[in-house]
Write a protein that holds these residues in place. Structure first.
Motif, PDB file in Angstrom:
ATOM      1  N   GLN A 122       1.534  11.981   7.371  1.00 11.09           N
ATOM      2  CA  GLN A 122       0.696  12.734   8.285  1.00 11.09           C
ATOM      3  C   GLN A 122       1.308  14.076   8.607  1.00 11.09           C
ATOM      4  O   GLN A 122       2.496  14.283   8.474  1.00 11.09           O
ATOM      5  CB  GLN A 122       0.495  11.947   9.578  1.00 11.09           C
ATOM      6  CG  GLN A 122      -0.450  10.807   9.375  1.00 11.09           C
ATOM      7  CD  GLN A 122      -0.076   9.634  10.227  1.00 11.09           C
ATOM      8  OE1 GLN A 122       0.616   9.767  11.213  1.00 11.09           O
ATOM      9  NE2 GLN A 122      -0.526   8.478   9.819  1.00 11.09           N
TER      10      GLN A 122
ATOM     11  N   ILE B 234      -4.221  -6.550   1.314  1.00 11.35           N
ATOM     12  CA  ILE B 234      -3.427  -5.315   1.409  1.00 11.35           C
ATOM     13  C   ILE B 234      -2.276  -5.308   0.411  1.00 11.35           C
ATOM     14  O   ILE B 234      -1.777  -4.254   0.039  1.00 11.35           O
ATOM     15  CB  ILE B 234      -2.915  -5.106   2.852  1.00 11.35           C
ATOM     16  CG1 ILE B 234      -2.523  -3.654   3.079  1.00 11.35           C
ATOM     17  CG2 ILE B 234      -1.747  -5.994   3.182  1.00 11.35           C
ATOM     18  CD1 ILE B 234      -3.549  -2.885   3.806  1.00 11.35           C
TER      19      ILE B 234
ATOM     20  N   VAL C 241       0.833  -1.198   0.000  1.00 10.12           N
ATOM     21  CA  VAL C 241       0.000   0.000   0.000  1.00 10.12           C
ATOM     22  C   VAL C 241       0.873   1.254   0.000  1.00 10.12           C
ATOM     23  O   VAL C 241       0.546   2.253  -0.631  1.00 10.12           O
ATOM     24  CB  VAL C 241      -0.930  -0.001   1.212  1.00 10.12           C
ATOM     25  CG1 VAL C 241      -1.735   1.269   1.247  1.00 10.12           C
ATOM     26  CG2 VAL C 241      -1.846  -1.186   1.156  1.00 10.12           C
ATOM     27  N   ASN C 242       2.037   1.177   0.688  1.00  7.96           N
ATOM     28  CA  ASN C 242       2.851   2.393   0.729  1.00  7.96           C
ATOM     29  C   ASN C 242       3.709   2.588  -0.524  1.00  7.96           C
ATOM     30  O   ASN C 242       4.577   3.423  -0.555  1.00  7.96           O
ATOM     31  CB  ASN C 242       3.695   2.479   2.006  1.00  7.96           C
ATOM     32  CG  ASN C 242       4.136   1.108   2.473  1.00  7.96           C
ATOM     33  OD1 ASN C 242       3.893   0.117   1.796  1.00  7.96           O
ATOM     34  ND2 ASN C 242       4.783   1.034   3.593  1.00  7.96           N
TER      35      ASN C 242
ATOM     36  N   ALA D 231      -0.421  10.028   2.164  1.00  4.70           N
ATOM     37  CA  ALA D 231      -0.541   9.247   3.389  1.00  4.70           C
ATOM     38  C   ALA D 231       0.292   9.836   4.511  1.00  4.70           C
ATOM     39  O   ALA D 231       0.053   9.556   5.669  1.00  4.70           O
ATOM     40  CB  ALA D 231      -0.121   7.812   3.124  1.00  4.70           C
TER      41      ALA D 231
ATOM     42  N   LEU E  20     -11.472   3.104   4.588  1.00  5.20           N
ATOM     43  CA  LEU E  20     -10.666   2.175   5.382  1.00  5.20           C
ATOM     44  C   LEU E  20      -9.265   2.074   4.800  1.00  5.20           C
ATOM     45  O   LEU E  20      -8.265   2.075   5.536  1.00  5.20           O
ATOM     46  CB  LEU E  20     -11.333   0.800   5.403  1.00  5.20           C
ATOM     47  CG  LEU E  20     -10.637  -0.263   6.229  1.00  5.20           C
ATOM     48  CD1 LEU E  20     -10.542   0.182   7.676  1.00  5.20           C
ATOM     49  CD2 LEU E  20     -11.371  -1.578   6.133  1.00  5.20           C
ATOM     50  N   LEU E  21      -9.187   2.022   3.484  1.00  4.45           N
ATOM     51  CA  LEU E  21      -7.862   1.908   2.852  1.00  4.45           C
ATOM     52  C   LEU E  21      -7.015   3.127   3.180  1.00  4.45           C
ATOM     53  O   LEU E  21      -5.820   3.011   3.432  1.00  4.45           O
ATOM     54  CB  LEU E  21      -7.994   1.747   1.340  1.00  4.45           C
ATOM     55  CG  LEU E  21      -6.640   1.658   0.657  1.00  4.45           C
ATOM     56  CD1 LEU E  21      -5.999   0.320   0.937  1.00  4.45           C
ATOM     57  CD2 LEU E  21      -6.727   1.905  -0.816  1.00  4.45           C
ATOM     58  N   LEU E  22      -7.663   4.294   3.185  1.00  2.42           N
ATOM     59  CA  LEU E  22      -6.904   5.504   3.466  1.00  2.42           C
ATOM     60  C   LEU E  22      -6.311   5.441   4.873  1.00  2.42           C
ATOM     61  O   LEU E  22      -5.146   5.770   5.084  1.00  2.42           O
ATOM     62  CB  LEU E  22      -7.797   6.738   3.302  1.00  2.42           C
ATOM     63  CG  LEU E  22      -8.320   6.953   1.881  1.00  2.42           C
ATOM     64  CD1 LEU E  22      -9.024   8.289   1.775  1.00  2.42           C
ATOM     65  CD2 LEU E  22      -7.202   6.877   0.857  1.00  2.42           C
ATOM     66  N   SER E  23      -7.115   4.981   5.831  1.00  9.85           N
ATOM     67  CA  SER E  23      -6.590   4.857   7.191  1.00  9.85           C
ATOM     68  C   SER E  23      -5.450   3.852   7.227  1.00  9.85           C
ATOM     69  O   SER E  23      -4.422   4.082   7.866  1.00  9.85           O
ATOM     70  CB  SER E  23      -7.688   4.394   8.138  1.00  9.85           C
ATOM     71  OG  SER E  23      -8.765   5.265   8.092  1.00  9.85           O
TER      72      SER E  23
ATOM     73  N   PHE F 141      -4.011  10.849  -2.863  1.00  6.66           N
ATOM     74  CA  PHE F 141      -4.023  10.827  -1.400  1.00  6.66           C
ATOM     75  C   PHE F 141      -2.598  10.877  -0.876  1.00  6.66           C
ATOM     76  O   PHE F 141      -1.729  10.140  -1.333  1.00  6.66           O
ATOM     77  CB  PHE F 141      -4.719   9.564  -0.930  1.00  6.66           C
ATOM     78  CG  PHE F 141      -4.742   9.401   0.549  1.00  6.66           C
ATOM     79  CD1 PHE F 141      -5.548  10.215   1.335  1.00  6.66           C
ATOM     80  CD2 PHE F 141      -3.967   8.444   1.170  1.00  6.66           C
ATOM     81  CE1 PHE F 141      -5.572  10.069   2.699  1.00  6.66           C
ATOM     82  CE2 PHE F 141      -3.990   8.300   2.541  1.00  6.66           C
ATOM     83  CZ  PHE F 141      -4.796   9.116   3.306  1.00  6.66           C
TER      84      PHE F 141
ATOM     85  N   GLY G  14      -1.942   6.245  13.503  1.00  7.03           N
ATOM     86  CA  GLY G  14      -2.309   6.046  12.114  1.00  7.03           C
ATOM     87  C   GLY G  14      -3.794   5.962  11.867  1.00  7.03           C
ATOM     88  O   GLY G  14      -4.294   6.542  10.913  1.00  7.03           O
TER      89      GLY G  14
ATOM     90  N   ALA H  93      -3.530   2.955   4.758  1.00  4.16           N
ATOM     91  CA  ALA H  93      -2.375   3.478   4.045  1.00  4.16           C
ATOM     92  C   ALA H  93      -1.594   4.408   4.952  1.00  4.16           C
ATOM     93  O   ALA H  93      -0.367   4.402   4.970  1.00  4.16           O
ATOM     94  CB  ALA H  93      -2.823   4.221   2.799  1.00  4.16           C
ATOM     95  N   LYS H  94      -2.332   5.211   5.735  1.00  2.00           N
ATOM     96  CA  LYS H  94      -1.653   6.133   6.632  1.00  2.00           C
ATOM     97  C   LYS H  94      -0.835   5.384   7.670  1.00  2.00           C
ATOM     98  O   LYS H  94       0.302   5.738   7.949  1.00  2.00           O
ATOM     99  CB  LYS H  94      -2.679   7.034   7.320  1.00  2.00           C
ATOM    100  CG  LYS H  94      -2.803   8.357   6.602  1.00  2.00           C
ATOM    101  CD  LYS H  94      -3.471   9.390   7.468  1.00  2.00           C
ATOM    102  CE  LYS H  94      -4.969   9.188   7.473  1.00  2.00           C
ATOM    103  NZ  LYS H  94      -5.661  10.135   8.337  1.00  2.00           N
ATOM    104  N   SER H  95      -1.418   4.334   8.240  1.00  2.00           N
ATOM    105  CA  SER H  95      -0.687   3.657   9.300  1.00  2.00           C
ATOM    106  C   SER H  95       0.430   2.778   8.738  1.00  2.00           C
ATOM    107  O   SER H  95       1.372   2.456   9.435  1.00  2.00           O
ATOM    108  CB  SER H  95      -1.642   2.819  10.151  1.00  2.00           C
ATOM    109  OG  SER H  95      -2.273   1.868   9.359  1.00  2.00           O
ATOM    110  N   ARG H  96       0.332   2.413   7.485  1.00  3.79           N
ATOM    111  CA  ARG H  96       1.389   1.596   6.891  1.00  3.79           C
ATOM    112  C   ARG H  96       2.518   2.457   6.316  1.00  3.79           C
ATOM    113  O   ARG H  96       3.541   1.926   5.901  1.00  3.79           O
ATOM    114  CB  ARG H  96       0.810   0.728   5.765  1.00  3.79           C
ATOM    115  CG  ARG H  96       0.387  -0.655   6.227  1.00  3.79           C
ATOM    116  CD  ARG H  96       0.373  -1.625   5.083  1.00  3.79           C
ATOM    117  NE  ARG H  96       1.687  -1.794   4.490  1.00  3.79           N
ATOM    118  CZ  ARG H  96       2.637  -2.549   4.992  1.00  3.79           C
ATOM    119  NH1 ARG H  96       2.433  -3.210   6.081  1.00  3.79           N
ATOM    120  NH2 ARG H  96       3.807  -2.646   4.394  1.00  3.79           N
ATOM    121  N   GLU H  97       2.302   3.759   6.266  1.00  2.00           N
ATOM    122  CA  GLU H  97       3.215   4.632   5.548  1.00  2.00           C
ATOM    123  C   GLU H  97       4.661   4.471   5.983  1.00  2.00           C
ATOM    124  O   GLU H  97       5.566   4.425   5.164  1.00  2.00           O
ATOM    125  CB  GLU H  97       2.746   6.080   5.729  1.00  2.00           C
ATOM    126  CG  GLU H  97       3.502   7.090   4.927  1.00  2.00           C
ATOM    127  CD  GLU H  97       3.383   6.864   3.431  1.00  2.00           C
ATOM    128  OE1 GLU H  97       2.432   6.200   3.017  1.00  2.00           O
ATOM    129  OE2 GLU H  97       4.266   7.336   2.689  1.00  2.00           O
TER     130      GLU H  97
END
Lengths: 392, 507
Positions: A63, B313, A33-34, A61, B324-327, A59, A76, B329-333
């Motif tokens: 933050q 994923i 995903v990243n 990602a 959900l994917l956006l959340s 988007f 996250g 993606a943020k935590s996986r960044e």
């Protein structure tokens, strides 16, 4: 003994085969995903040198609080600030596919269309024609068929660059607005069906940015309907008349109608639900006509008219007013689309084709000449079901 | 050389001279300090000896019943046979032994053997008694509603518990001894007239084929007699609850009780009985049904939960709802690992923690859980090693694997989870489906003592589904499971269920 040895030998061979199949097929389409650039929405414009300009909202990602370093990962799941979560990239090319390839060159991550839920066509491009662009949206496996399609007043790029006040980003905002069905709601698949149908006309929701103050932060909103013929935009219809189009397309599920009943000077508002529209075609000789039969239930939600809805005669007057109002809206939509623009955005052609296939075959070629001559009779049957009781 | 010599001696018969016999036995029990040879006299003249193992026989009783009375009693005439001593020994059960082999067997069982000079053979006295655990609540199979007793390590206590559940002479218990050195007693319990006679003889045959030096736990037997020894799935069920054992006996199955372990083996079993708990039947059938569905769901999660997450994923991002994917993606960044590595890391850590928690002494266990909570919890996230959704997935999977009521099945599912994760990580859904198909094919090809493992699913036995898809009311389940109970079809009088429903019970 021998048997078990042979069996374990076979097991070994099987295990090897399975293992090699994993190694051979590998993970060629694996994407973390990243490593993805998630496209939230895309705007398509015609550039000055008649090329295609693709603006995608991507988007971000990362933050806002990422400077804090490692601790950032923890928060996250909580949604950060709504601002600066997306960024808009623009690339120009001969076609969308070409522009998309060029776009990829600008980005360190792989463009991922799977979550693009909104496609906006700029006004110039819409006038130039959108059929070829829709082909990409249909043919490429990435974009979703369920993504909503809009036409923007002005450039689509400006729409994509706008923030959304309430939603994460403007793509999401537009999607939610389309879903709420205050205006038309058309997705890629439906657009394709309209383009392929014999009617030769399409209707797409029109998005506009606040005109009075272009610098204001207000998010773009749906402000009517763009009417296209054979993929080329021919005109616009305002919000009020759009409701009439929606009635005719049987896409009104709920609506609130406010009107003055005959012989009173106050307003009455009614909430309509369970609305249903039937188009009944008939051909008599050379005269083609369609009867629009509307049935709906109304709940009175505000009554300033002084009429007593519990008294049958006065209730009837409210009901008649309701029916007139609905018919008026439909009439105005017909006046715009049928008589002025000669665009069959209501699906009359399909109705005739289904009921009179033989006659249809003969008329098909010059439907655009026949369409304005089709007589439309509107019969509205809205019933006041729940007058409400407020004590008087 | 030495061994064969011993064997020769053991095979011979006991003579009538006490000294000869003692020499023979002493040489057998050379270097066994725990074997006691106590010599004494009956009356004034007759020499006698008592052979027993310290700690296996009741010393108090030996002193009181045999030794104290020996001096005062006038012995029978010499040469009147060892049987003549039976009335003199005031113990309820005695029986004569004639070979050193028998002596060894009795002594090992804790029964002192009385040898008298001038009499051939010896007399085994039933005074076996050793320290045993008291009957406790089975910790591995706890229930809220239901009996609290569990089997213990002593075979006689276990058989007695089973007999108390089924007070009928139809409850048969055949016995066998397995293990060259351990000489472990194994009891085959079954309900005569309910269990399949063919199944019984098959069980006996399989047990007879075991040639091993020692049986220390039912696990030894289970591995030896399973239909498919290479399968990761348990093909025999274990239980330490007498009520579960009795329930299986009533359905025509066989229960194996083994000396020295509280766990009994049940055969044949189906996959679904591993997902059933005794309490399903003790609580209301609505509750039983709901709990079963919950268990099926969580078994599936325990099996493919992390694989599903990894596959989606890394391959099928379009399947996740956008927000959900956006959340995610943020935590996986900021996570440095691919999702597969992340998942394996967490799952292996979780399994290690669980294993450490099981093995450690109870006092240290608390420390493990605290450290564990940190390792797979907040610390891992804030260190930037794993994303928070992954912690969620691992935690839910952990809970799910504890939802499986039978430990052996839980282990199997947990092990299979790892190859599934690899498949999902390499091939996405394609791999997941491949793995699932392989697993299903395997499951449906398995047999437990000839009975399809997945019965009653995909068999012609429709009524059995009442006990798998739902937990039907007891009054509705009138027929025993087809594969084990068709030799005695009805467990309730035909028509009785109708009476229960209409009139509150048979007349």
């Amino acid at each position: 003994m021998n048997g078990s040895a042979r069996r374990s030998g076979m097991g070994l061979v099987l295990a090897l085969l399975v293992a090699s199949s994993i190694g051979l097929t590998g993970c060629w389409d694996r994407q973390e995903v990243n490593d993805l650039a998630l496209v939230m929405g895309a705007g398509l414009d015609l550039s000055e040198d008649n090329k295609l300009e693709l603006s995608v909202q991507i988007f971000v990602a990362k933050q806002a609080g990422d400077q804090q370093g490692s601790a950032g990962g923890g928060s996250g799941m909580s949604s950060g600030t709504a601002k600066e979560q997306t960024t808009v990239y623009t690339a120009t090319g001969d076609t969308i596919a070409d522009a998309a390839t060029k776009l990829q060159e600008l980005l360190p991550r792989k463009v991922f269309w799977g979550h693009g839920e909104v496609f906006v066509f700029g006004e110039q491009l819409a006038k130039h024609g959108i059929t070829d662009q829709t082909d990409f949206l249909m043919r490429h496996p990435g974009p979703r068929l369920g993504a909503f399609v809009f036409v923007s007043k002005g450039k689509a790029k400006d729409v994509m660059a706008r923030p959304s006040q309430l939603e994460r980003n403007i793509s999401e905002g537009l999607r939610e607005m389309a879903k709420s069905q205050t205006g038309l709601r058309v997705n890629v698949k439906e657009l394709m069906q309209m383009l392929k149908s014999d009617a030769g006309a399409e209707a797409l929701p029109l998005v506009s940015i606040n005109k009075r103050n272009p610098e204001s932060n207000q998010s773009p909103f749906i402000s009517g309907t763009a009417v296209l013929k054979d993929g080329k935009m021919v005109g616009q219809i305002d919000e009020y008349t759009t409701r009439g189009i929606m009635w005719l397309r049987n896409s009104v599920k709920e609506s609130v109608i406010t009107f003055k009943p005959a012989g009173s000077n106050g307003f009455v508002s009614a909430h309509l639900n369970r609305s249903k529209v039937r188009l009944i075609p008939s051909i008599r000789g050379d005269e083609w006509s369609i009867r629009v039969q509307i049935s709906s239930e109304a709940n009175l939600i505000q009554n300033e008219s002084g009429l007593d809805p519990l008294e049958p005669r006065q209730a009837n007057r409210i009901q008649e007013g309701l029916n007139d109002e609905v018919s008026d809206r439909i009439e105005s939509a017909l006046a715009e689309a049928q008589r002025k623009m000669d665009a069959d955005i209501f699906g009359f052609s399909d109705t005739f084709r289904r009921s009179y296939p033989k006659q249809w075959e003969r008329v098909k070629k010059n439907w655009s000449e026949k369409f304005p001559q089709v007589r439309v009779d509107v019969s509205s049957d809205v019933r006041l079901k729940r007058p409400g009781f407020s004590g008087k | 050389m030495r061994r064969s010599e011993n064997n020769d001696q053991a095979a011979s018969k006991l003579g009538s001279r006490l000294d000869d016999n003692l020499t023979q036995l002493r040489s057998l029990y050379q270097d066994c300090f725990d074997v006691v040879f106590h010599e004494f006299r009956y009356g004034k003249s007759v020499r006698a000896a008592l052979v027993y193992i310290a700690g296996l026989s009741n010393i108090d009783e030996i002193n009181r019943m045999i030794l104290q009375s020996a001096g005062k009693t006038e012995p029978p005439e010499k040469g009147s046979g060892i049987d003549a001593y039976r009335p003199i020994v005031p113990v309820s059960s005695t029986h004569p032994v004639s070979t050193p082999n028998d002596v060894v067997k009795e002594v090992s069982d804790g029964n002192p053997v009385l040898l008298v000079d001038g009499e051939t053979g010896g007399l085994a006295v039933a005074l076996a008694s050793w320290d045993q655990r008291s009957v406790q609540e089975p910790e591995a199979e706890a229930v809220v509603r239901g009996p609290r007793e569990g089997f213990i390590e002593t075979l006689q206590v276990n058989t007695a518990m089973l007999r108390r559940k089924l007070k009928t002479p139809s409850l048969k218990m055949r016995t066998m001894t397995i293990g060259k050195f351990s000489q472990t007693q194994v009891v085959i319990a079954y309900l005569d007239g309910v269990a399949d006679p063919g199944l019984l003889s098959e069980m006996e045959q399989r047990l007879k084929r075991i040639q091993i030096d020692g049986i220390l736990e039912t696990g030894y037997i289970q591995e030896m007699i399973e239909d498919n020894p290479m399968s990761p799935f348990p093909l025999l069920q274990t239980t330490e609850r007498p009520d579960i054992a009795a329930a299986h006996l009533l359905e025509g199955r066989i229960v194996l009780l083994v000396e020295g372990t509280p766990l009994t083996l049940i055969a044949p079993v189906s996959f679904f009985s591993f997902l059933q708990s005794a309490e399903d039947y003790y609580q209301s059938f609505y509750f039983g049904t709901a709990i079963r569905w919950l268990r099926y769901l969580f078994t599936l999660i325990a099996l493919i939960g992390p694989s599903l997450y990894v596959a989606i994923i890394t391959f099928h991002q379009e399947m996740i709802p956008t927000t959900l994917l956006l959340s995610m993606a943020k935590s996986r960044e900021l996570i440095p690992f691919p999702a597969l590595v992340e998942a394996l890391l967490m799952e292996v850590t979780f399994e290690a923690l669980r294993e450490a928690g099981v093995r450690l002494p109870k006092q240290v266990g608390a420390a493990v859980s605290i450290v564990g909570a940190l390792v797979i919890g907040q610390a891992a996230i804030s260190a930037g090693l794993v994303s928070s959704p992954m912690v969620m997935v691992v935690a839910v999977t952990g809970i799910a694997s504890f939802m499986i009521p039978h430990y052996t099945m839980g282990i199997a599912i947990r092990i299979i989870r790892f190859p599934m994760m690899l498949l999902a990580g390499f091939l996405g859904f394609y791999g997941l489906i491949l793995g699932t198909l392989f697993l299903l094919t395997h499951l449906f090809s398995l047999r437990s003592f000839g009975v399809p493992y997945m019965a009653p699913v995909a068999t012609t036995e429709k009524t059995g589904l009442k006990d798998v898809l739902v937990r039907a009311p007891l009054w509705n389940m009138r027929i025993r499971p087809h594969f084990t109970g068709r030799w005695n079809k009805y467990r309730q009088q035909p028509g009785s269920s109708y009476q229960v429903r209409r009139r509150g019970g048979p007349k």
